[in-house]
Design an enzyme around this catalytic site. Structure first.
Site, mmCIF file in Angstrom:
data_model
loop_
_atom_site.group_PDB
_atom_site.id
_atom_site.type_symbol
_atom_site.label_atom_id
_atom_site.label_comp_id
_atom_site.label_asym_id
_atom_site.label_seq_id
_atom_site.Cartn_x
_atom_site.Cartn_y
_atom_site.Cartn_z
ATOM 1 C CG ASP A 34 -11.813 15.841 52.746
ATOM 2 O OD1 ASP A 34 -12.386 16.630 52.219
ATOM 3 O OD2 ASP A 34 -12.396 14.933 53.342
ATOM 4 C CG ASP A 181 -18.146 6.058 13.722
ATOM 5 O OD1 ASP A 181 -19.245 6.350 13.486
ATOM 6 O OD2 ASP A 181 -17.211 6.409 14.660
ATOM 7 C CE LYS A 204 -14.331 5.187 15.159
ATOM 8 N NZ LYS A 204 -14.695 6.425 15.644
ATOM 9 N NE ARG A 206 -12.766 4.246 19.598
ATOM 10 C CZ ARG A 206 -12.193 5.559 19.520
ATOM 11 N NH1 ARG A 206 -10.909 5.656 20.052
ATOM 12 N NH2 ARG A 206 -12.770 6.608 19.112
ATOM 13 C CB THR A 236 -8.195 10.503 22.136
ATOM 14 O OG1 THR A 236 -8.515 9.646 20.775
ATOM 15 C CG2 THR A 236 -8.545 9.521 23.344
ATOM 16 N N GLY A 237 -9.197 12.522 19.801
ATOM 17 C CA GLY A 237 -8.923 13.114 18.674
ATOM 18 C C GLY A 237 -8.607 11.996 17.745
ATOM 19 C CB THR A 239 -12.451 9.533 15.416
ATOM 20 O OG1 THR A 239 -12.665 8.405 16.419
ATOM 21 C CG2 THR A 239 -13.593 9.419 14.368
HETATM 22 C C1 R5P Z 1 -17.582 6.980 18.451
HETATM 23 O O1 R5P Z 1 -18.396 6.078 18.400
HETATM 24 C C2 R5P Z 1 -17.931 8.687 18.476
HETATM 25 O O2 R5P Z 1 -19.029 8.860 17.624
HETATM 26 C C3 R5P Z 1 -16.692 9.431 18.223
HETATM 27 O O3 R5P Z 1 -16.045 9.209 17.037
HETATM 28 C C4 R5P Z 1 -15.467 9.066 19.244
HETATM 29 O O4 R5P Z 1 -16.241 9.163 20.568
HETATM 30 C C5 R5P Z 1 -14.390 9.933 18.963
HETATM 31 O O5 R5P Z 1 -13.470 9.464 20.078
HETATM 32 P P1 R5P Z 1 -11.870 9.911 19.817
HETATM 33 O O6 R5P Z 1 -11.699 11.312 19.629
HETATM 34 O O7 R5P Z 1 -11.302 9.434 20.993
HETATM 35 O O8 R5P Z 1 -11.560 9.040 18.578
#
Ligand code: R5P
Length: 315
Positions: A34, A181, A204, A206, A236-237, A239
């Site tokens: 399971d 950021d 930055k 978000r 996620t990349g 940033t």
């Molecule tokens: C934000 O506060 C963190 O320092 C990173 O910039 C962030 O977690 C990166 O996430 P992602 O790749 O999704 O933009």
């Protein structure tokens, strides 16, 4: 001293064990039909100083439970002290309720780790120092600033001198560090100081709902410069993509993106491989599977940093 490994980052565990000159402890980690996890420690650990290396990487929930089960089994077997070595502390990004009604997940994860019986934690580069307040057991946080600064310095030396397959051609004389950021300002400041370079700051924002990243401005100038954007995580990349596109539009000659933790969620690897970034430099706090590796990715191992921290703890 015995070092055990969870299943999340076995290559790093093996590298740490090798740096310490020990073999990994014997443990069987399997799943019931399971999908519930079962751990079975085979070594005699009574009275021993024990370490368990496990990153809380994808799938974090499973790796957390595995870690906790290991902690409990080792304590039940009479280990003198059990330290969780968590190179990447998953859930640490959720260190506050960003919107009313959100759980402070990092707090609960700290409680889980303590409830499992761990006596201490060793981790690297926390997303925020806020996380430390959630623990009542000692937490050693290893900074990767010097390590990444050295990695960057090595990249500006001819590869042959270090015996490493590094891309040549990056001259530190033309490099400027860029903070992606506000949250990363002090982190990037420390890094820039470490390598002795100038710094520029991006603004930055978000969208909390969609995760969409927007770069709204820059303090400093990057025109004609080799830009090194310094961050803690690539998730996620988004940033990395947005910041690199922005500095390129502002006239940067090249862009390097440095981060400690390569979460590389979703399509991050594909997106980064097609991006304007010249090279992505990360560490192995998270094991990057073959399908997530790409040509522009360079992974530097933190195994010796972790081995040093473990050695210090056993003294
Ligand atoms: C934000 O506060 C963190 O320092 C990173 O910039 C962030 O977690 C990166 O996430 P992602 O790749 O999704 O933009």
């Amino acid at each position: 001293m015995i070092l055990f490994s969870g299943t999340s980052n076995v290559p790093l565990s093996e590298a740490v064990a090798s740096a310490l000159g020990v073999s990994l402890g014997k443990v069987e980690i399997t799943r019931f039909i399971d999908n519930e996890c079962r751990v079975f420690v085979k070594d005699d650990v009574a009275g021993q100083e024990v370490f368990v290396l496990q990153s809380l990487s994808i799938v974090a929930d499973q790796h957390l439970i595995e870690l906790c089960l290991l902690g409990q089994a080792l304590k039940d077997l009479g280990a003198k002290r059990v330290t969780a070595v968590i190179p990447w502390l998953g859930y640490s990004k959720q260190d506050k309720a960003f919107r009313k009604g959100e759980a402070i997940s990092a707090h609960l994860v700290a409680k889980f780790i303590e409830a499992a019986g761990f006596d201490a934690v060793i981790t690297t580069e926390l997303h925020s120092e806020n996380v430390l307040q959630f623990f009542h057991i000692p937490v050693v946080e290893i900074s990767t600033h010097t390590f990444l600064a050295d990695t960057l310095r090595r990249k500006s030396s001819p590869p042959a001198t270090r015996g490493e397959a590094l891309r040549a051609g990056l001259s530190l004389e033309n490099v400027i560090v860029v903070s992606p950021d506000k949250g990363g300002k002090s982190r990037s400041d420390r890094f820039a100081k470490e390598v002795g370079l100038d710094i520029a700051y991006l603004e930055k924002s978000r969208d909390r709902q969609t995760g969409a990243v927007n770069i709204t401005g820059i303090e400093g100038t990057v025109t004609g410069k080799d830009v090194v954007i310094f961050d803690d995580i690539i998730n996620t990349g988004a940033t990395a993509l947005k910041t690199s596109e922005f500095v390129k539009r502002k006239g940067a000659a090249s862009v390097y993106f440095l981060a400690t933790h390569a979460v590389l969620a979703g399509s991050a690897s594909i997106d980064l491989s097609r991006s304007v970034i010249d090279e992505v430099i990360v560490t192995d706090t998270i094991s990057v599977s073959d399908d997530k590796r790409f040509d522009k990715l360079f992974i530097a191992s933190v195994s010796s940093l972790l081995a040093d921290a473990i050695r210090k703890q056993t003294k």
